[in-house]
Design a protein around this motif. Sequence first.
Motif, PDB file in Angstrom:
ATOM      1  N   PHE A 176      68.362  59.646  78.206  1.00 38.98           N
ATOM      2  CA  PHE A 176      68.133  60.719  79.188  1.00 38.98           C
ATOM      3  C   PHE A 176      66.987  61.603  78.717  1.00 38.98           C
ATOM      4  O   PHE A 176      66.030  61.872  79.448  1.00 38.98           O
ATOM      5  N   CYS A 203      74.688  53.981  85.166  1.00 40.89           N
ATOM      6  CA  CYS A 203      73.857  54.525  84.091  1.00 40.89           C
ATOM      7  C   CYS A 203      73.464  53.424  83.116  1.00 40.89           C
ATOM      8  O   CYS A 203      74.303  52.624  82.701  1.00 40.89           O
ATOM      9  N   ALA A 252      70.082  54.300  81.135  1.00 42.92           N
ATOM     10  CA  ALA A 252      68.776  54.952  81.202  1.00 42.92           C
ATOM     11  C   ALA A 252      67.763  54.364  80.233  1.00 42.92           C
ATOM     12  O   ALA A 252      66.555  54.515  80.442  1.00 42.92           O
ATOM     13  N   GLN A 300      69.552  60.334  86.242  1.00 44.98           N
ATOM     14  CA  GLN A 300      69.637  59.198  85.341  1.00 44.98           C
ATOM     15  C   GLN A 300      71.058  58.636  85.281  1.00 44.98           C
ATOM     16  O   GLN A 300      71.256  57.533  84.782  1.00 44.98           O
TER      17      GLN A 300
END
Length: 509
Positions: free
Chosen positions: A43, A430, A432, A447
């Motif tokens: 993130f 998720c 990311a 994200q």
Amino acid sequence: MRASASHARLRWSDAGLALVVFAGAMAWFAAQPHNLGPADEAFLLADAVRIGNGERLYRDIFWLAMPLAHWGLVAVFSVFGASLATAKAAMAVVNSATAAMSVASARALGVRARLAVLPALAFLALVQPVWPHVSPHWLVTSLIMALLLLVAAPGALERPRRLFAAGLVLGLLAGVHQQKAPALTVGLLLAIAIACWVRRGAAAPRWWVRVGLLAAGGALIMVPVLATLLATVDLQRLLDDTVRFPLTGYRSFHTDVGWGRVGILNAALAAYTWPPLLRFLPLLLPVAGAVAATGCRRGWPRGRVAQWSAAMLVCASALAAIGYNADFIHIAYVTPPLLVLAALLLDTAVAALAGRRQTAAAALAAAALAAVLGLQLFRNAQRMRAEYGIRVDTAFGPVDFHAPSEVALNARVRDLLDQAPSRELFIYPCYASLYLTAGAHNPTRHQILLPSLSWPSYFAEVRQALAEHPALVIVMGRPPANDPFVTGLAEHYAPFDSGDGWTAYRWRH
């Protein structure tokens, strides 16, 4: 003159010891694998890349805390290049500084040198491996240690420069994690109150002058930060992301977290530390309180009372600051000051011995604990290298992967993006790190998107963004049949490729 020279030699020797610890910690981190966390670490790094490309936090990118960690990483990337190696090196500097400041803080509190090194060694062996990622949390840890270092020295809370510097640190802390700053501010105010009370006759600044210096330092950091945000971001969106969401979505997502809990998602990281130690280490606070109370009855110097009070209050307020999520990882983030307190208590116990027994006991304790912690360092290094033994060149530089399936997913997504009209990519719910390793751009603000975490309005934001900017969509895992995102995705997207635990969707039109 002789006493002054001795004090100067002591300070320079302490600085030299801290510098040696810093260099040793940097060498330790340099030898570790460059693994990339698929969620929290990614993130921060993906957001920093996007900001460096002209996007803005809160307007174009969702983030639930203040921006200084992001802005700092953007500055590092702008100088050294955006890569995982750069990010890991920057984090190594921060964590090595934490180790060095733990030594300096212990020495400032009067801990003998051979015992003062132990908190740094414990940090490297038992604390940092709990979350071996680039994270704003470790920056906050380093700031907490800077706060302890500033207030630990004799008479520190009477010195205007140190008070102002402590205010700067509190401002930086608020600019990274706003939710932790109030507790640490209260702790420091209590320490100032105690320092004023125990040295009422001293020729030192009045309490309101000390508080004013603290406030001035904090304002010097936070006023420009807030002014910049208000000039560049919609106020409602800023409040939603940094105030309302942490108090609703994030809070409800972590309601079942008990003190020191090891959950399913973080159980693998528990192997790098001793979770019971982290869970029960805060019990040192009442022990330290009892020792300080006994010392007061026996006539401790008032300055020593102020020192111990400041150290204990930094520890207590740091623990209070993680009350929103007190699993064993978050306890690790605030453990370094407690390790310094442990060294202080050990030194106090050794000092109670007579004559040469002190030296012998200190040497024996230091050697035994260093051996245990050194063995843990060795085991952690072996485990880390075994777990992340597949090095692959990616769009974000060399990355050490855990499993062949991760490498295959990264390679396949890169191939799909190479064949697509753009490098727009959205991953649900998720993953990311793929944005970084595949060289992709997320056209949404988010994200991570979870029904149990994210607001319905955030789902609507993502659907609208994907309708306006058609992207390759990767759905990880097998979501339930009534999943709100996948159900809505079918209106414009169709599955066309799949692999081990993932499905790729593309725009129908």
